[in-house]
Design an enzyme around this catalytic site. Structure first.
Site, PDB file in Angstrom:
ATOM      1  N   ASP A 392       0.838  -1.187   0.000  1.00  0.00           N
ATOM      2  CA  ASP A 392       0.000   0.000   0.000  1.00  0.00           C
ATOM      3  C   ASP A 392       0.882   1.250   0.000  1.00  0.00           C
ATOM      4  O   ASP A 392       1.846   1.348   0.764  1.00  0.00           O
ATOM      5  CB  ASP A 392      -0.889  -0.026   1.249  1.00  0.00           C
ATOM      6  CG  ASP A 392      -1.815   1.153   1.338  1.00  0.00           C
ATOM      7  OD1 ASP A 392      -2.733   1.241   0.507  1.00  0.00           O
ATOM      8  OD2 ASP A 392      -1.629   1.988   2.243  1.00  0.00           O
ATOM      9  N   GLU A 428       1.664  -0.430  -5.052  1.00  0.00           N
ATOM     10  CA  GLU A 428       0.734   0.649  -5.363  1.00  0.00           C
ATOM     11  C   GLU A 428       1.632   1.868  -5.552  1.00  0.00           C
ATOM     12  O   GLU A 428       2.116   2.450  -4.568  1.00  0.00           O
ATOM     13  CB  GLU A 428      -0.261   0.867  -4.218  1.00  0.00           C
ATOM     14  CG  GLU A 428      -1.284   1.932  -4.551  1.00  0.00           C
ATOM     15  CD  GLU A 428      -2.238   2.219  -3.404  1.00  0.00           C
ATOM     16  OE1 GLU A 428      -3.411   2.498  -3.665  1.00  0.00           O
ATOM     17  OE2 GLU A 428      -1.800   2.163  -2.240  1.00  0.00           O
TER      18      GLU A 428
END
Length: 753
Positions: A392, A428
């Site tokens: 993330d 990401e």
């Protein structure tokens, strides 16, 4: 404050001292002495709590905590009734406080109290009144509540501009969960007979799911197992994955996480889990078997069950920030262990550098922080059996001092680590800081979520692209982003939807977000949805609108699964799951956020599930649809056929002018004769050739099928204008024939030999 006199005393000290509020005892009461326990020197490694039997035959647990700037560390042990006893750790080795406590067995709960200066202006926030979770705890018992006692500062200090600078001396132990000593060497730790699927990147199909949300309403999973690791391991849940044909599940965060204060005050909870506080502990709320270490074995058994079905396990991990938020956040773990050592601080060290939008950012450049992350990653691979990670806000991890740096310590350590460089790594590739958007920039070891793919495909099917140039790149592997440094087409993880945003059904049912249930006045969540409601906002009884929406879903899924790269589906999209227009369901731990399994038998949505499974099977059978190298566009065959060619509706190859002209139709020819690589016998890889025709316009279009040498005859394999693909009669067309492509349709045609 507990009294006006205390406030006056603090105010006087501020007036006569250096202008900084003093530490105060806020509501502290005299308490009986806390029992102490005997402690031996122990070892500085490994960090965390490790049960062992010493050379003298004495069983106990070694505790080791890095707290480099602290002045003292107390280990706190809790009995079954919650009674606390303490052991002061006196051994300090290279910033690690350690000790061995005889008689502490697996299942025992523990935490730390760390002593040091309270000086928020320099980033020092030590407060021994706050019980801290061990950063290396491998199991956590209890849930986080957020009353004032769990904050290191006095939350109700009357002067807001210094609210975080006045120390709160109330004990937080009754309100926070504890770490649990976990036993190593049990039957769940035996991986000899575990068969990791090890699916090559090019052959992968990823399925993003939430452990709880996937099974919470599954009728085939026993009630007591729904929403748990054991529920995901149940044959009824795994059968769906096998039926679809996905090769990997990407689990939304399963690290122990906490709920945010603003959610708890609104009667909500963090559902997605992007608020980690324990990087070694499987989230206790997903355990059916218990939280005194049983969750560790339950997670391992889930991994084994998925592996046995040929499904890899990828974890969505959140190492960019923690649940402790900014200077006004709670003191739960790292903030109290060594705030300056773990977090990025601003030049005004009272404030946190925030590249994540969550209040804090881990200082990955620090060696002990980097060690925490890499130790955690290796633990999940070697001891918990997982096959990869999706990071993330990975750009925040790649920052050196301030800027994103693809030669940063984090990326360098991952690249040389003999364990981590062998697993699947997905970035990401952005964060919320300046210069944080890094799509296409990560080094060759990494794959990336490709949001350029998402936006382009959405825009194409709502007929909002000015031309088809961008669509050509996205369909063929995004070479404009990834064809450098030895990267391959599978560097692009293609997706149309993810957990964050509309579901696929909502993408074609809503023109704007409907997040009222989140309690934030519909201000949360993005407004850039690139959605189209097909003529009515939300659910409707208009059958024409409903039929158009189902066709658009078929178009989007077919495009995704025919594109070069690694496709990622979101759980439930294959059967029309809806979140009722909520595009930020992070706090919806209810029917909004859970998969509705009644859709499997709904006659409106069953054909979509069957089409998805059929497309994935087609992808698995045909290597031309999952290439390991970028297309060259050059002729390799004696007949002049190229590996990739693009056609206009006139049946002619596209020119540069055609790429720049407004258009809603694109023909893509994939040759099966020139696929890079060799098969298992060392022979060249040969496959069928395909022509895909994508038409986003409302009106039908006449399309001339390319004749020889491209093809003499074509067979229709997929026609998204049809609801039922398997029941459609076989259709063939000769090369050179003009066919009518209905509005908003994908045709996939196989070249007949």
């Amino acid at each position: 404050m507990s009294s006006a006199a205390e406030q006056e005393a603090v105010a006087a000290e501020r007036a006569t001292g250096d202008g900084r509020p003093a530490a105060v005892v806020n509501g502290a009461r005299s308490a009986p002495p806390v029992p102490t326990v005997a402690v031996r020197p122990g070892r500085p490694t490994a960090l965390g709590a490790r049960f062992r039997v010493g050379p003298d035959g004495v069983a106990g647990t070694n505790f080791a905590l890095w707290a480099g700037g602290a002045e003292g560390v107390e280990l706190c042990l809790f009995d079954e009734r919650g009674g606390e006893s303490r052991a002061r750790l006196t051994e300090l080795t290279h910033g690690i406080w350690h000790g061995f406590v005889p008689g502490v067995l697996p299942g025992r709960r523990y935490g730390y109290r760390v002593h040091g200066r309270w000086d928020p202006w320099t980033g020092a926030r030590w407060n021994p009144a706050k019980l801290l979770l061990d950063p290396y705890a491998r199991a956590v018992d209890g849930d986080f509540r957020l009353p004032p006692e769990v904050y290191g500062h006095v939350r109700d200090w009357p002067e807001q501009h210094v609210a975080d600078t006045v120390r709160d001396d109330r004990d937080s132990a009754p309100y926070v969960p504890k770490g649990v000593v976990v036993h190593d060497g049990g039957p769940d730790d035996e991986w000899t007979y575990d068969r990791r699927p090890k699916t090559p990147w090019a052959d992968s199909v990823i399925y993003e799911l939430h452990v709880k949300g996937f099974t919470r309403r599954h009728p085939g999973v026993p009630e007591e197992l729904r929403g748990t690791y054991a529920g995901l391991a149940h044959p009824a849940a795994i059968e769906h994955l096998v039926r679809l044909g996905v090769t990997a599940v990407e689990l939304l965060p399963v690290h122990q996480f906490a709920h945010e204060d603003h959610l708890l005050r609104r009667g909500l909870r963090n559902h997605w889990g992007y608020n980690s506080i324990g990087y070694f502990a499987p989230h206790a709320g997903y355990a059916a078997s218990g939280t005194r270490g049983q969750q560790v074995g339950e997670f391992k058994r889930m991994v084994r069950a998925l592996h046995a079905a040929g499904v890899e396990v990828i974890l969505d991990v959140v190492y960019n920030h923690t649940a402790e938020a900014g200077e006004l956040g709670p003191t739960l773990s790292l903030k109290g262990v060594d705030n300056r050592g773990y977090y990025r601080l601003q030049p005004d060290a009272r404030r946190y550098a925030d590249y994540t939008g969550c209040g804090n950012t881990l200082h990955v450049v620090q060696p002990h922080v980097l060690r925490l992350i890499t130790d955690s990653l290796r633990y999940w691979v070697t001891e918990m059996g997982v096959d990869g990670f999706r990071f993330d806000l990975a750009a925040a991890l790649a920052r050196s001092m301030h800027d994103v740096d693809m030669l940063s310590p984090f990326l360098a350590v991952i690249a040389q680590d003999p364990v981590l460089r062998r697993v699947k790594l997905i970035a990401e590739p952005w964060d919320v800081g300046s210069g944080g958007y890094q799509v296409g920039a990560f080094p060759p070891l990494w794959t990336e979520w490709n949001d350029r793919y998402r936006d382009t495909v959405r825009d194409f099917w709502r007929h909002a692209l000015p031309d088809v140039r961008e669509m050509g790149y996205r369909l063929s592997g995004s070479s404009d982003l990834y064809a450098w440094g030895g990267r391959r087409p599978y560097a692009s993880v293609n997706f149309v939807t993810a957990h964050d945003g509309f579901t696929l059904r909502d993408l074609v049912s809503y023109g704007r977000k409907h997040n009222e249930a989140n309690g934030e006045g519909n201000r949360d969540g993005t407004d850039d949805n690139r959605s189209w409601n097909c003529g009515a906002e939300g659910e409707t009884e208009d059958e024409d609108v409903r039929a158009l929406r189902r066709r658009q879903l078929r178009n989007l899924l077919t495009t995704l699964l025919l594109s070069t790269g690694v496709p990622m589906l979101v759980a439930g999209d294959e059967m029309g799951r809806t979140q009722r227009g909520n595009n930020n369901a992070y706090c919806q731990d209810n029917e909004i956020g859970w998969v509705d399994w009644a859709l499997v038998d709904d006659p409106d949505w069953r054909p979509l599930l069957e089409l998805t499974s059929r497309l994935i099977a087609l992808r698995h059978r045909h290597p031309v649809l999952r290439r390991r190298a970028f297309f060259s566009g050059r002729a390799h065959s004696a007949d002049g056929l190229r590996d990739l060619a693009w056609f206009t509706p006139r049946g002619t190859e596209m020119t540069e002018d055609d790429w720049y002209a407004p258009a809603a139709t694109l023909g893509m020819y994939l040759s099966g004769r020139d696929i890079p690589g060799r098969d298992e016998d060392g022979a060249p890889v040969l496959d069928d050739s395909f022509l895909a025709v994508l038409h986003a316009g409302h009106e039908p279009v006449e399309f001339e099928l390319p004749g020889p040498p491209w093809a003499r005859r074509y067979e229709v394999v997929v026609d998204t204008a049809r609801e039922e693909q398997d029941r459609a009669p076989a259709v063939e067309h000769r090369g050179g024939k003009r066919i009518t492509v209905p509005g908003r349709t994908v045709l996939l045609l196989r070249v007949r030999a």
